[in-house]
Design a protein around this motif. Structure first.
Motif, PDB file in Angstrom:
ATOM      1  N   ILE A  36       0.837  -1.208   0.000  1.00  0.00           N
ATOM      2  CA  ILE A  36       0.000   0.000   0.000  1.00  0.00           C
ATOM      3  C   ILE A  36       0.869   1.255   0.000  1.00  0.00           C
ATOM      4  CG2 ILE A  36      -1.591   1.380   1.422  1.00  0.00           C
ATOM      5  CD1 ILE A  36      -2.804  -1.338   2.370  1.00  0.00           C
ATOM      6  N   LEU A  37       1.858   1.277   0.892  1.00  0.00           N
ATOM      7  CA  LEU A  37       2.695   2.463   1.028  1.00  0.00           C
ATOM      8  C   LEU A  37       3.536   2.712  -0.226  1.00  0.00           C
ATOM      9  CD1 LEU A  37       3.889   2.018   4.734  1.00  0.00           C
ATOM     10  CD2 LEU A  37       2.061   3.497   3.880  1.00  0.00           C
ATOM     11  N   THR A  38       4.100   1.649  -0.751  1.00  0.00           N
ATOM     12  CA  THR A  38       4.937   1.802  -1.943  1.00  0.00           C
ATOM     13  C   THR A  38       4.119   2.297  -3.133  1.00  0.00           C
ATOM     14  OG1 THR A  38       6.433   0.076  -1.150  1.00  0.00           O
ATOM     15  CG2 THR A  38       6.527   0.618  -3.489  1.00  0.00           C
ATOM     16  N   ALA A  39       2.898   1.764  -3.270  1.00  0.00           N
ATOM     17  CA  ALA A  39       2.015   2.207  -4.358  1.00  0.00           C
ATOM     18  C   ALA A  39       1.638   3.674  -4.207  1.00  0.00           C
ATOM     19  CB  ALA A  39       0.758   1.340  -4.396  1.00  0.00           C
ATOM     20  N   ASP A  40       1.608   4.165  -2.960  1.00  0.00           N
ATOM     21  CA  ASP A  40       1.263   5.561  -2.699  1.00  0.00           C
ATOM     22  C   ASP A  40       2.471   6.500  -2.789  1.00  0.00           C
ATOM     23  OD1 ASP A  40      -1.393   5.000  -2.392  1.00  0.00           O
ATOM     24  OD2 ASP A  40      -1.411   5.109  -0.206  1.00  0.00           O
ATOM     25  N   GLY A  41       3.637   5.946  -3.135  1.00  0.00           N
ATOM     26  CA  GLY A  41       4.800   6.798  -3.355  1.00  0.00           C
ATOM     27  C   GLY A  41       5.760   6.934  -2.187  1.00  0.00           C
ATOM     28  N   TRP A  42       5.543   6.152  -1.125  1.00  0.00           N
ATOM     29  CA  TRP A  42       6.473   6.183   0.000  1.00  0.00           C
ATOM     30  C   TRP A  42       7.779   5.478  -0.357  1.00  0.00           C
ATOM     31  CZ3 TRP A  42       5.397   8.639   4.631  1.00  0.00           C
ATOM     32  CH2 TRP A  42       4.075   9.058   4.809  1.00  0.00           C
ATOM     33  N   ARG A  43       8.858   5.904   0.273  1.00  0.00           N
ATOM     34  CA  ARG A  43      10.156   5.267   0.046  1.00  0.00           C
ATOM     35  C   ARG A  43      10.538   4.389   1.240  1.00  0.00           C
ATOM     36  NH1 ARG A  43      14.326   8.023   0.434  1.00  0.00           N
ATOM     37  NH2 ARG A  43      13.604  10.067   1.135  1.00  0.00           N
ATOM     38  N   ALA A  44      11.346   3.383   0.966  1.00  0.00           N
ATOM     39  CA  ALA A  44      12.010   2.568   2.004  1.00  0.00           C
ATOM     40  C   ALA A  44      11.041   1.942   2.992  1.00  0.00           C
ATOM     41  CB  ALA A  44      13.040   3.419   2.750  1.00  0.00           C
ATOM     42  N   ALA A  45       9.901   1.450   2.498  1.00  0.00           N
ATOM     43  CA  ALA A  45       8.963   0.771   3.396  1.00  0.00           C
ATOM     44  C   ALA A  45       9.617  -0.491   3.954  1.00  0.00           C
ATOM     45  CB  ALA A  45       7.676   0.424   2.648  1.00  0.00           C
ATOM     46  N   ALA A  46       9.594  -0.621   5.270  1.00  0.00           N
ATOM     47  CA  ALA A  46      10.261  -1.750   5.932  1.00  0.00           C
ATOM     48  C   ALA A  46       9.438  -2.192   7.137  1.00  0.00           C
ATOM     49  CB  ALA A  46      11.659  -1.343   6.394  1.00  0.00           C
ATOM     50  N   THR A  47       9.376  -3.493   7.338  1.00  0.00           N
ATOM     51  CA  THR A  47       8.626  -4.064   8.457  1.00  0.00           C
ATOM     52  C   THR A  47       9.593  -4.541   9.530  1.00  0.00           C
ATOM     53  OG1 THR A  47       6.784  -4.681   7.016  1.00  0.00           O
ATOM     54  CG2 THR A  47       6.952  -5.840   9.124  1.00  0.00           C
ATOM     55  N   HIS A  48       9.228  -4.314  10.784  1.00  0.00           N
ATOM     56  CA  HIS A  48      10.111  -4.592  11.920  1.00  0.00           C
ATOM     57  C   HIS A  48       9.417  -5.524  12.913  1.00  0.00           C
ATOM     58  CE1 HIS A  48      12.310  -1.000  10.466  1.00  0.00           C
ATOM     59  NE2 HIS A  48      11.097  -0.519  10.276  1.00  0.00           N
ATOM     60  N   ARG A  49      10.224  -6.369  13.547  1.00  0.00           N
ATOM     61  CA  ARG A  49       9.688  -7.319  14.531  1.00  0.00           C
ATOM     62  C   ARG A  49       9.691  -6.730  15.931  1.00  0.00           C
ATOM     63  NH1 ARG A  49      12.534 -13.107  12.897  1.00  0.00           N
ATOM     64  NH2 ARG A  49      11.270 -13.512  11.034  1.00  0.00           N
ATOM     65  N   ASP A  50       8.803  -7.272  16.787  1.00  0.00           N
ATOM     66  CA  ASP A  50       8.811  -6.883  18.192  1.00  0.00           C
ATOM     67  C   ASP A  50       9.696  -7.841  18.985  1.00  0.00           C
ATOM     68  OD1 ASP A  50       7.338  -9.228  18.575  1.00  0.00           O
ATOM     69  OD2 ASP A  50       5.419  -8.177  18.805  1.00  0.00           O
ATOM     70  N   LEU A 110       9.585 -11.481  18.279  1.00  0.00           N
ATOM     71  CA  LEU A 110       9.996 -11.810  16.904  1.00  0.00           C
ATOM     72  C   LEU A 110       8.816 -11.922  15.947  1.00  0.00           C
ATOM     73  CD1 LEU A 110      12.899 -14.337  17.584  1.00  0.00           C
ATOM     74  CD2 LEU A 110      12.978 -11.842  17.339  1.00  0.00           C
ATOM     75  N   ARG A 111       7.715 -11.246  16.298  1.00  0.00           N
ATOM     76  CA  ARG A 111       6.579 -11.143  15.379  1.00  0.00           C
ATOM     77  C   ARG A 111       6.631  -9.790  14.677  1.00  0.00           C
ATOM     78  NH1 ARG A 111       4.375 -13.555  20.070  1.00  0.00           N
ATOM     79  NH2 ARG A 111       3.304 -15.536  19.675  1.00  0.00           N
ATOM     80  N   ASP A 112       6.272  -9.776  13.391  1.00  0.00           N
ATOM     81  CA  ASP A 112       6.153  -8.506  12.694  1.00  0.00           C
ATOM     82  C   ASP A 112       5.175  -7.603  13.443  1.00  0.00           C
ATOM     83  OD1 ASP A 112       7.921  -9.323  10.787  1.00  0.00           O
ATOM     84  OD2 ASP A 112       6.452  -9.565   9.185  1.00  0.00           O
ATOM     85  N   ARG A 113       5.587  -6.362  13.714  1.00  0.00           N
ATOM     86  CA  ARG A 113       4.753  -5.506  14.573  1.00  0.00           C
ATOM     87  C   ARG A 113       4.607  -4.087  14.051  1.00  0.00           C
ATOM     88  NH1 ARG A 113       0.979  -6.882  17.025  1.00  0.00           N
ATOM     89  NH2 ARG A 113       2.165  -8.630  17.849  1.00  0.00           N
ATOM     90  N   ALA A 114       5.585  -3.593  13.287  1.00  0.00           N
ATOM     91  CA  ALA A 114       5.507  -2.208  12.811  1.00  0.00           C
ATOM     92  C   ALA A 114       6.095  -2.113  11.416  1.00  0.00           C
ATOM     93  CB  ALA A 114       6.261  -1.281  13.765  1.00  0.00           C
ATOM     94  N   THR A 115       5.540  -1.189  10.632  1.00  0.00           N
ATOM     95  CA  THR A 115       6.115  -0.870   9.330  1.00  0.00           C
ATOM     96  C   THR A 115       6.388   0.633   9.287  1.00  0.00           C
ATOM     97  OG1 THR A 115       5.115  -2.727   8.161  1.00  0.00           O
ATOM     98  CG2 THR A 115       5.676  -0.795   6.836  1.00  0.00           C
ATOM     99  N   THR A 116       7.585   0.960   8.801  1.00  0.00           N
ATOM    100  CA  THR A 116       7.972   2.354   8.656  1.00  0.00           C
ATOM    101  C   THR A 116       8.177   2.671   7.179  1.00  0.00           C
ATOM    102  OG1 THR A 116      10.320   1.779   8.945  1.00  0.00           O
ATOM    103  CG2 THR A 116       9.109   2.444  10.915  1.00  0.00           C
ATOM    104  N   ALA A 117       8.039   3.942   6.844  1.00  0.00           N
ATOM    105  CA  ALA A 117       8.301   4.389   5.479  1.00  0.00           C
ATOM    106  C   ALA A 117       8.680   5.860   5.529  1.00  0.00           C
ATOM    107  CB  ALA A 117       7.086   4.169   4.582  1.00  0.00           C
ATOM    108  N   VAL A 118       9.379   6.312   4.495  1.00  0.00           N
ATOM    109  CA  VAL A 118       9.897   7.677   4.441  1.00  0.00           C
ATOM    110  C   VAL A 118       9.153   8.457   3.367  1.00  0.00           C
ATOM    111  CG1 VAL A 118      11.940   9.089   4.010  1.00  0.00           C
ATOM    112  CG2 VAL A 118      12.150   6.924   5.258  1.00  0.00           C
ATOM    113  N   ARG A 119       8.752   9.680   3.722  1.00  0.00           N
ATOM    114  CA  ARG A 119       8.056  10.568   2.785  1.00  0.00           C
ATOM    115  C   ARG A 119       9.047  11.046   1.726  1.00  0.00           C
ATOM    116  NH1 ARG A 119       6.464  14.711   0.160  1.00  0.00           N
ATOM    117  NH2 ARG A 119       5.031  16.296   0.951  1.00  0.00           N
ATOM    118  N   ALA A 120       8.668  10.856   0.492  1.00  0.00           N
ATOM    119  CA  ALA A 120       9.549  11.252  -0.623  1.00  0.00           C
ATOM    120  C   ALA A 120       9.686  12.774  -0.687  1.00  0.00           C
ATOM    121  CB  ALA A 120       8.989  10.727  -1.933  1.00  0.00           C
TER     122      ALA A 120
END
Length: 286
Positions: free
Chosen positions: A259-273, A276-286
Motif C-alpha cells: 500500500i505504502l509503496t504504491a502511494d509513493g512512500w520510500r524505504a517501506a520496511a517491516t520490523h519485529r517486536d 519476533l513477530r512482525d509488529r511495525a512498518t515504517t516508510a519515508v516521505r519522498a
C-alpha cells in the motif's frame, strides 16, 4: 498456615485465576493484592515471605477483584492504571489498554524525533487512544512539539487525563482523515496504532474481545482500512524525509508495504517486536 494470611489469599487467588485461563495468574494475584493494600509488587512479595495477615475488609476487596479478573475483566481496568515505557497511564472502560509491544513501536518515532535536525521537531499521533504514544514522545523528547488526535469521545476523556498539563503536547478530538490541516508539510514523524483486526476475525483473548472498544480493534474486511487513510493523511502532514510509523498485526507487513509503496512512500520496511513477530512498518516521505 492461617487462612487470613496474605500468602494464603494470594495462593488461592492465583489458583482461581489459573483455573479461569488467565495467562499470568500469580502476577495478577500479587498486583491485585497490592492494589488493595497500597503496596508495590515487590512489597507484596516481601509481605508473603513474612507471613503478614490481611484484615477482613481488605480480604473481601481482594476476593471481589479476583472474581472480576477471573471473569477476564482486564487487570488494568481493575487497577485503573497501565504501565507504558516510563509512564503510568490511567485507563478504564472505553479506551484501548496499551500493550507492551507498542513500547517498541513508539521507539521508532522517538528516535526519529531525537535525530531530527529541527530545533523543535513535530511529532503527530493519529488515533491516540489513552495518549500513551503521544505522551511518551512528549516526555522523552521534551524539545519536540507533539500533536495527538483521537476520534472516540470515551477514549479522548482518558487521553485528556493522561496528557493534562504536558506543555509540549496538544490533544484534539478529531478524525485522523482530516486532523491538523494547519500542520501539513511540517511534521518529522507521524505514528499510529490504528485498528487493524479484520471485521470477521475474533480476537483470541476475552480481555480484548469483550472489553476493548470495537472502534480501536476493527479495521474493515482486511483490517487495513485505516492504514490506507494513514498513507494518504501522513503523506500530507510530513515534510520530505519525514517518517511514518504504523503498528499492525503480525501477518500484515507485506500488504502494508505494498500500500505504502504504491502511494509513493520510500524505504517501506517491516520490523519485529521482542517476540519476533512482525509488529511495525515504517516508510519515508519522498
Amino acid at each position: 498456615m492461617s487462612e487470613n494470611t496474605l500468602a494464603a489469599l494470594v495462593r488461592g487467588a492465583a489458583q482461581r485465576l489459573a483455573d479461569a485461563g488467565v495467562s499470568d495468574p500469580l502476577v495478577d494475584a500479587e498486583l491485585l493484592a497490592g492494589h488493595v493494600l497500597g503496596l508495590r509488587r515487590g512489597e507484596v512479595q516481601a509481605a508473603l515471605i513474612r507471613g503478614d495477615a490481611v484484615d477482613t475488609t481488605d480480604a473481601e476487596r481482594i476476593h471481589a477483584l479476583v472474581a472480576r479478573r477471573a471473569g477476564r475483566e482486564p487487570l488494568q481496568h481493575l487497577t485503573g492504571t497501565a504501565p507504558f515505557r516510563h509512564l503510568e497511564l490511567q485507563v478504564g472502560p472505553g479506551v484501548f489498554v496499551p500493550r507492551p509491544e507498542t513500547e517498541t513501536v513508539a521507539q521508532f518515532a522517538i528516535d526519529a524525533l531525537l535525530n531530527s535536525p529541527e530545533p523543535a521537531p513535530i511529532g503527530i499521533d493519529l488515533g491516540a487512544g489513552s495518549g500513551a504514544i503521544a505522551l511518551a514522545m512528549a516526555t522523552e523528547v521534551p524539545h519536540a512539539r507533539i500533536f495527538a488526535a483521537e476520534l472516540s469521545p470515551e477514549a479522548h476523556v482518558w487521553a485528556s487525563r493522561n496528557t493534562s498539563g504536558v506543555e509540549n503536547l496538544s490533544l484534539v478530538l478529531a478524525d485522523m482523515v482530516d486532523a491538523f490541516p494547519e500542520l501539513d508539510g511540517t511534521a518529522s514523524v507521524v505514528i499510529s496504532n490504528p485498528p487493524y483486526v479484520p471485521d470477521d476475525a475474533l480476537p483470541r483473548d476475552p480481555e480484548v474481545r469483550l472489553f476493548d472498544p470495537a472502534m480501536a480493534l476493527y479495521g474493515g474486511s482486511d483490517g487495513l482500512d485505516l492504514v490506507r487513510v494513514l498513507s494518504t493523511r501522513a503523506a500530507a502532514l510530513l515534510r520530505p524525509g519525514g517518517l511514518l510509523v504504523i503498528e499492525h498485526g503480525e501477518l500484515q507487513g507485506a500488504a502494508i508495504r505494498e500500500i505504502l509503496t504504491a502511494d509513493g512512500w520510500r524505504a517501506a520496511a517491516t520490523h519485529r517486536d521482542l517476540t519476533l513477530r512482525d509488529r511495525a512498518t515504517t516508510a519515508v516521505r519522498a
